[in-house]
Design an enzyme around this catalytic site. Structure first.
Site, PDB file in Angstrom:
ATOM      1  N   GLU A  68      33.976  15.560  31.421  1.00 19.22           N
ATOM      2  CA  GLU A  68      35.364  15.113  31.292  1.00 19.22           C
ATOM      3  C   GLU A  68      35.592  13.838  32.104  1.00 19.22           C
ATOM      4  O   GLU A  68      36.203  12.876  31.616  1.00 19.22           O
ATOM      5  CB  GLU A  68      36.348  16.180  31.802  1.00 19.22           C
ATOM      6  CG  GLU A  68      36.279  17.528  31.123  1.00 19.22           C
ATOM      7  CD  GLU A  68      35.316  18.485  31.817  1.00 19.22           C
ATOM      8  OE1 GLU A  68      34.187  18.058  32.129  1.00 19.22           O
ATOM      9  OE2 GLU A  68      35.681  19.644  32.033  1.00 19.22           O
ATOM     10  N   LEU A 114       4.675  41.283  30.585  1.00 25.63           N
ATOM     11  CA  LEU A 114       5.666  41.284  29.493  1.00 25.63           C
ATOM     12  C   LEU A 114       6.209  42.699  29.277  1.00 25.63           C
ATOM     13  O   LEU A 114       7.416  42.902  29.110  1.00 25.63           O
ATOM     14  CB  LEU A 114       5.021  40.770  28.202  1.00 25.63           C
ATOM     15  CG  LEU A 114       4.724  39.269  28.157  1.00 25.63           C
ATOM     16  CD1 LEU A 114       3.684  38.948  27.092  1.00 25.63           C
ATOM     17  CD2 LEU A 114       6.004  38.471  27.903  1.00 25.63           C
TER      18      LEU A 114
END
Ligand code: NAP
Length: 344
Positions: A53, A293
């Protein structure tokens, strides 16, 4: 496409330029529009740099133009002092009459307060424009604040007959996937804050876990080594990149290597994730091996799995993990196939 969505889509496009650069901040894009014409646009480039912004507002020299402008921003403007002053105050000071926000900021310091303050100062705020796309853009940031852990991607490559590693002595090298799949994996590393592997993968493959076949910031390397059995001759301990070792032993940190003591009697993955949360590490890619994993799969702590099904047959070896997720997409990468699943 609806009028507001056109400009929000452009803001989303801009925000994506920050992928891999902004953490622990979100990716944010911004557009200032007047009578259907974009007067200025910007995105958050990098942490510690101007917010989207501020960059977009500062681009406009003639501040009188703001009187009938609309500012579009993918994430609610901040209201607190961080490394930069609050964007909400800048919008108010510049008398921008209308703000279109993609999605509310999930972090406690903002969470609707930015929108509330804008409205208090008479600014019209339109919320939730392309909310799903804005949320997806910052999936790492939202997961981090909502689940209080990093966004977790499980990644592996398996042969067409379902093995991730061959025990055969005469294999040429350890690669199962083709060069394009490997290059894509380097791109993925450049997008995440950290990458984790198990001790046996370090021992067998000696991975560098850096970004060589793409460009971008190297992720923090992480591995689990209960007894500190990995010698300094391995790339992972060469100090070239910030590295964290989770271990039960005490060892003094060196310049780029942190040794974090955890209890191997308790759930390891939780301890690792809590530590990463406290360090504000927004995302983690787990690159194997099987046991590592599977510990994430067993605990059901993952968000996305990316599995390469490769054009080779290994006939025997270490079986690939099994995962039960929601199928998301399938892409051909040269001769390999990438399958992506999301957590159910
Ligand atoms: N195809 C692919 O995509 C791919 C990717 C990576 C690796 N690999 C292959 O996979 C093989 C290794 O797989 P692997 O399953 O044998 O070993 P691994 O997952 O690499 O490492 C396992 C070791 O890491 C530590 N560890 C991991 N998770 C743990 C947990 N939750 N709790 C406690 N300790 C944990 C333990 O170390 P301690 O033994 O010290 O307790 C464990 O023995 C390698 O040969 C490699 O080539 C293939």
């Amino acid at each position: 496409m609806k009028y507001k969505e056109i400009f929000m889509r452009r803001a989303l496009q801009l925000a994506k330029n920050g992928l891999g650069m902004t953490s622990p901040n979100p990716m944010v894009g911004c557009v200032i529009e007047r009578n259907g014409v974009i007067l200025s646009e910007g995105w958050h480039y990098k942490k510690r740099m101007l917010h989207a912004e501020a960059l977009t507002i500062n681009n406009i020299k003639n501040k009188y133009l703001f009187f009938d402008c609309t500012l579009y921003v993918t994430l609610e403007p901040c209201v607190h002092f961080g490394e930069t002053p609050p964007c909400v105050d800048l919008i108010i000071r510049n008398n921008i009459p209308r703000v279109v926000v993609g999605i509310q900021d999930p972090c406690d310091k903002v969470k609707g307060l930015g929108i509330q303050k804008l409205r208090k100062y008479g600014i019209e705020v339109i919320e939730n424009v392309l909310i799903n796309e804005c949320r997806f853009l910052n999936k790492r940031f939202f997961t981090f604040y909502e689940k209080k852990r990093p966004y977790i991607i499980l990644k592996w490559a398996q042969s067409d007959d379902g093995f991730i590693y061959s025990y055969s002595e005469n294999k040429k090298d350890n690669w199962i996937s083709g060069i394009h799949a490997r290059q894509l994996n380097h791109k993925w590393r450049s997008e995440e804050d950290s990458v984790l592997v198990g001790r046996k993968t370090v021992l067998n493959d000696n991975p560098k876990l850096n970004v060589r076949k793409w460009f971008g910031i190297n992720p923090i390397r992480i591995f689990i080594d209960k007894k500190l059995s990995i010698s300094n001759s391995h790339f992972i301990l060469d100090g070239s990149q910030h590295t964290i070792v989770f271990t039960e032993k005490y060892k003094k940190n060196t310049e780029n290597i942190e040794y974090i003591q955890i209890s191997f009697e308790k759930k390891i993955i939780n301890q690792i994730l809590n530590f990463l949360y406290k360090k504000k590490i927004l995302s983690l890619i787990v690159e194997g091996g099987k046991k590592t994993l599977e510990s994430f799969i067993k605990e059901n702590v993952w968000d996305e799995s990316r599995v390469f099904i490769c054009d080779v047959l290994l006939k025997s070896g270490l079986k690939a993990p099994e995962i039960d997720g929601i199928f998301y997409k399938k892409i051909n990468i040269d001769k390999d196939q990438l399958k992506v699943f999301n957590l159910r």
